[in-house]
Scaffold this motif. Sequence first.
Motif, PDB file in Angstrom:
ATOM      1  N   GLU A   2       0.832  -1.192   0.000  1.00  7.33           N
ATOM      2  CA  GLU A   2       0.000   0.000   0.000  1.00  7.33           C
ATOM      3  C   GLU A   2       0.874   1.251   0.000  1.00  7.33           C
ATOM      4  N   GLY A   6      -1.736   4.640   2.706  1.00  4.38           N
ATOM      5  CA  GLY A   6      -2.929   4.019   2.150  1.00  4.38           C
ATOM      6  C   GLY A   6      -3.670   4.925   1.187  1.00  4.38           C
ATOM      7  N   ASN A  28      -6.877   5.986   1.792  1.00  5.41           N
ATOM      8  CA  ASN A  28      -7.879   6.791   2.491  1.00  5.41           C
ATOM      9  C   ASN A  28      -7.411   8.236   2.556  1.00  5.41           C
ATOM     10  N   HIS A  61      -5.935   9.959   5.739  1.00  4.35           N
ATOM     11  CA  HIS A  61      -4.666   9.560   6.327  1.00  4.35           C
ATOM     12  C   HIS A  61      -3.544  10.507   5.920  1.00  4.35           C
ATOM     13  N   GLU A 115      -8.203   4.492  10.958  1.00  3.39           N
ATOM     14  CA  GLU A 115      -8.878   3.600  10.036  1.00  3.39           C
ATOM     15  C   GLU A 115      -7.867   2.777   9.229  1.00  3.39           C
ATOM     16  N   ASP A 116      -8.315   1.619   8.772  1.00  9.59           N
ATOM     17  CA  ASP A 116      -7.564   0.792   7.820  1.00  9.59           C
ATOM     18  C   ASP A 116      -6.233   0.287   8.362  1.00  9.59           C
ATOM     19  N   TYR A 124       2.127   0.837   9.333  1.00  9.47           N
ATOM     20  CA  TYR A 124       1.038   0.560   8.390  1.00  9.47           C
ATOM     21  C   TYR A 124       1.538  -0.430   7.341  1.00  9.47           C
TER      22      TYR A 124
END
Length: 273
Positions: free
Chosen positions: A3, A38, A40, A43, A145-146, A168
């Motif tokens: 990612e 990521g 999103n 972020h 999130e994520d 992450y």
Amino acid sequence: MNEPFELTFLGASGSCGYNNKNRAKYGTNTPCVAVRVGDNPRHTLVFDAGTGICSLSAMPGYTGDDVRLFLTHYHSDHIHGLLFWDLFFDAGKTIYITGMRTECGGVRETLDGYLKNPYYPAGLTAAKAALVFTDAAVGAAILLEDGVSVRATELCHPSGGLGYRVDYGGKSVCYFTDMALENHRDGTLADFARDTDLLITDTFFGAGECIKGWGHSSVAECTRLAKEANAKRLALFHYRHTYTDDDINDMETVAKAAFPGAFAPTDGMQLHI
């Protein structure tokens, strides 16, 4: 997992944005590092709010989303970009601000005490963006999130300080600025940064000797930490404001000899982690 994990150095200098006319390569913005992880758009993680934060909106890849700001401490070079930051006055934005508690109270009370008269003509009440404050809990993960995780650890610096780690997708970045590494010899900081892909550290004293009580570190101390933590790369950071491009080039040379993954970032430099 492959990612996106991208980092931008918006400001790598320390103390003050002094232009000595010999810093054309590296720039003079004070501390600010942006991390985007990521897909999103929420972020966008920003570490410290020195003058570098004023260029966040123009950063390649920024899509106008809300920002999560993490402050290491409240010395002026780390927060004096706030009231000159366009997003602070954008009614369409939400800024999530995390920082340590002080004798003044939480992050909201501490910032409010600085960002108003007689130091500034406007305070937090002047913000048009929605501000959401969180007092950092050392050691506890802030889960976004994520699967994005941000953790804080204490650093040795006058009035205190925090270091942060972002994890992450199996990758990580550690942001340690303004610290006296001579007081971090018990291995806990190396454990916190263990196997990180990028370690960003305070090298205010360059290749010279540290002055006790100033709360800063040298290249020798930071390369030693990078080795102990098994970091993949080491970014020199918080350059002394009087250093020229040549001084920083020399510091990078010394650092690379001790730790080949070391480098000296310039303002605006982007990395894919």
